[in-house]
Design a protein around this motif. Structure first.
Motif, PDB file in Angstrom:
ATOM      1  N   VAL A 241       1.036  -1.161   0.049  1.00  0.00           N
ATOM      2  CA  VAL A 241       0.111   0.182  -0.055  1.00  0.00           C
ATOM      3  C   VAL A 241       1.044   1.456   0.038  1.00  0.00           C
ATOM      4  N   PHE A 242       2.044   0.975  -0.473  1.00  0.00           N
ATOM      5  CA  PHE A 242       3.125   2.392  -0.270  1.00  0.00           C
ATOM      6  C   PHE A 242       3.434   2.865  -1.686  1.00  0.00           C
ATOM      7  N   ASP A 243       2.836   2.161  -2.869  1.00  0.00           N
ATOM      8  CA  ASP A 243       2.945   2.657  -4.197  1.00  0.00           C
ATOM      9  C   ASP A 243       1.796   3.606  -4.629  1.00  0.00           C
ATOM     10  N   PHE A 244       1.006   4.059  -4.046  1.00  0.00           N
ATOM     11  CA  PHE A 244      -0.163   4.642  -4.548  1.00  0.00           C
ATOM     12  C   PHE A 244      -0.799   5.720  -3.454  1.00  0.00           C
ATOM     13  N   THR A 245      -1.269   6.984  -4.029  1.00  0.00           N
ATOM     14  CA  THR A 245      -1.708   7.846  -2.788  1.00  0.00           C
ATOM     15  C   THR A 245      -3.193   8.374  -3.302  1.00  0.00           C
ATOM     16  N   LEU A 246      -3.941   8.373  -2.216  1.00  0.00           N
ATOM     17  CA  LEU A 246      -5.471   8.680  -2.419  1.00  0.00           C
ATOM     18  C   LEU A 246      -5.298  10.365  -2.724  1.00  0.00           C
ATOM     19  N   THR A 247      -6.149  10.820  -3.543  1.00  0.00           N
ATOM     20  CA  THR A 247      -6.294  12.131  -3.635  1.00  0.00           C
ATOM     21  C   THR A 247      -7.070  12.845  -2.620  1.00  0.00           C
ATOM     22  N   ASP A 248      -6.851  14.114  -2.463  1.00  0.00           N
ATOM     23  CA  ASP A 248      -7.941  15.019  -1.375  1.00  0.00           C
ATOM     24  C   ASP A 248      -9.190  14.473  -1.556  1.00  0.00           C
TER      25      ASP A 248
END
Ligand code: NDP
Length: 280
Positions: A241-248
């Motif tokens: 779960v460290f290779d993507f980011t959730l947007t605001d």
């Protein structure tokens, strides 16, 4: 693995493996071995889980250096005095085959917690515990603890998931610089959170599972997570779960699905807390 700095300067890997309800020695050994292979170094147990000894064996057999591991345990409610807490701590240490704990928590705000804290402060001063904290403490419990505490808790481990987001407590902990750790981060597999339509949509957009979206959401709230699984594939998935980011925008959408719905034990249930004093 991302690490967070606690209020005493110690570092904690932000994601670890929980082992609550793993009541079979083989399941525990296998899941710990799988977890270590996937890169986990942080493990969360408690005396009342009755599996500290198995965890200790699995970690000892792994050959991984102690200083690379982060081990948490918790003192159970039946120990209500200073002396009892010291004894309980040494029993946990022995079962875990180690000479210090990275984190030791008061499991619930039951009778005698100010005294238990005094014992934990002594163990902390001796260097036998790197960080001390609490679990299932709400604002009034922390306020009462702080009337006698010399050391501020580094962490509060509380039930937290998308249907029970703990927004108020989260802000309170942040204001005190106490780290928020989530137990039941996946809603304990109950309450249909793993089938939520909003989370399903976000999961599709990132080509990830709902569990991964939930864990990522916790991480982006600066929360420490300890998902439990005894399945190889899920253990691997939960740390990926460290290779993507959730947007605001996605973070806001998730904040809107909160139902303020507890799935398990309530720290305000004084009857249950009283009964728990007799359980071991
Ligand atoms: P979790 O929210 O971690 O959920 C665990 C459940 O979700 C299990 O049934 C597991 O099934 C399932 N699961 C795990 N990963 C996935 C996935 N990727 N997809 C679908 N299902 C999945 O609940 P826990 O109660 O275990 O909480 C985590 C840890 O927090 C505990 O293990 C314990 O260490 C701690 N804890 C602390 C408490 C406290 O009072 N301080 C109270 C409760 C927990 P399976 O294993 O079959 O894969």
């Amino acid at each position: 693995m991302k690490q967070l700095k606690l209020n005493n300067g110690q570092m904690i890997p932000q994601l670890g493996l929980g082992v609550f309800k793993v009541q079979d020695a083989n399941d525990l050994r296998r899941s710990v071995t799988d977890a270590l292979k996937s890169g986990y170094r942080h493990f969360d147990t408690a005396a009342i889980y009755h599996n500290e000894a198995w965890l200790g064996e699995a970690l000892a057999e792994s050959g991984i250096k102690r200083e690379e591991l982060f081990i948490t345990s918790k003192v159970w409610n039946s120990h209500t005095t200073y002396e009892d807490t010291i004894t309980a701590f040494h029993e946990s240490l022995k079962k875990l085959q180690t000479d210090y704990l990275d984190l030791y928590l008061i499991h619930w705000p039951s009778e005698g917690y100010n005294e238990k804290w005094r014992a934990m402060e002594s163990l902390y001063a001796e260097g036998l515990i790197k960080s001390i904290g609490v679990s299932n403490f709400e604002k009034p419990h922390i306020e009462k603890l702080l009337t006698t505490a010399k050391v501020k808790p580094a962490i509060d481990q509380v039930e937290t998931h998308p249907y029970f987001q703990q927004k108020k407590l989260h802000d309170y902990l942040k204001s005190l610089d106490i780290a928020h750790e989530a137990w039941g981060p996946l809603g304990q597999g109950k309450g249909h959170v793993l089938e939520d339509p909003t989370l399903a949509k976000i999961a599709d957009a990132h080509n990830k599972s709902i569990a991964q979206i939930i864990l990522r959401w916790h991480l982006q709230r600066d929360i420490v997570v300890i998902p439990k699984s005894i399945h190889t594939e899920r253990i691997a998935q939960n740390i990926d779960v460290f290779d993507f980011t959730l947007t605001d925008e996605e973070m806001t959408l998730i904040s809107m699905i909160d139902k303020n719905q507890r799935g398990s034990g309530d720290p305000n249930d004084t009857e249950w807390l009283k009964e728990s004093l007799n359980r071991n």
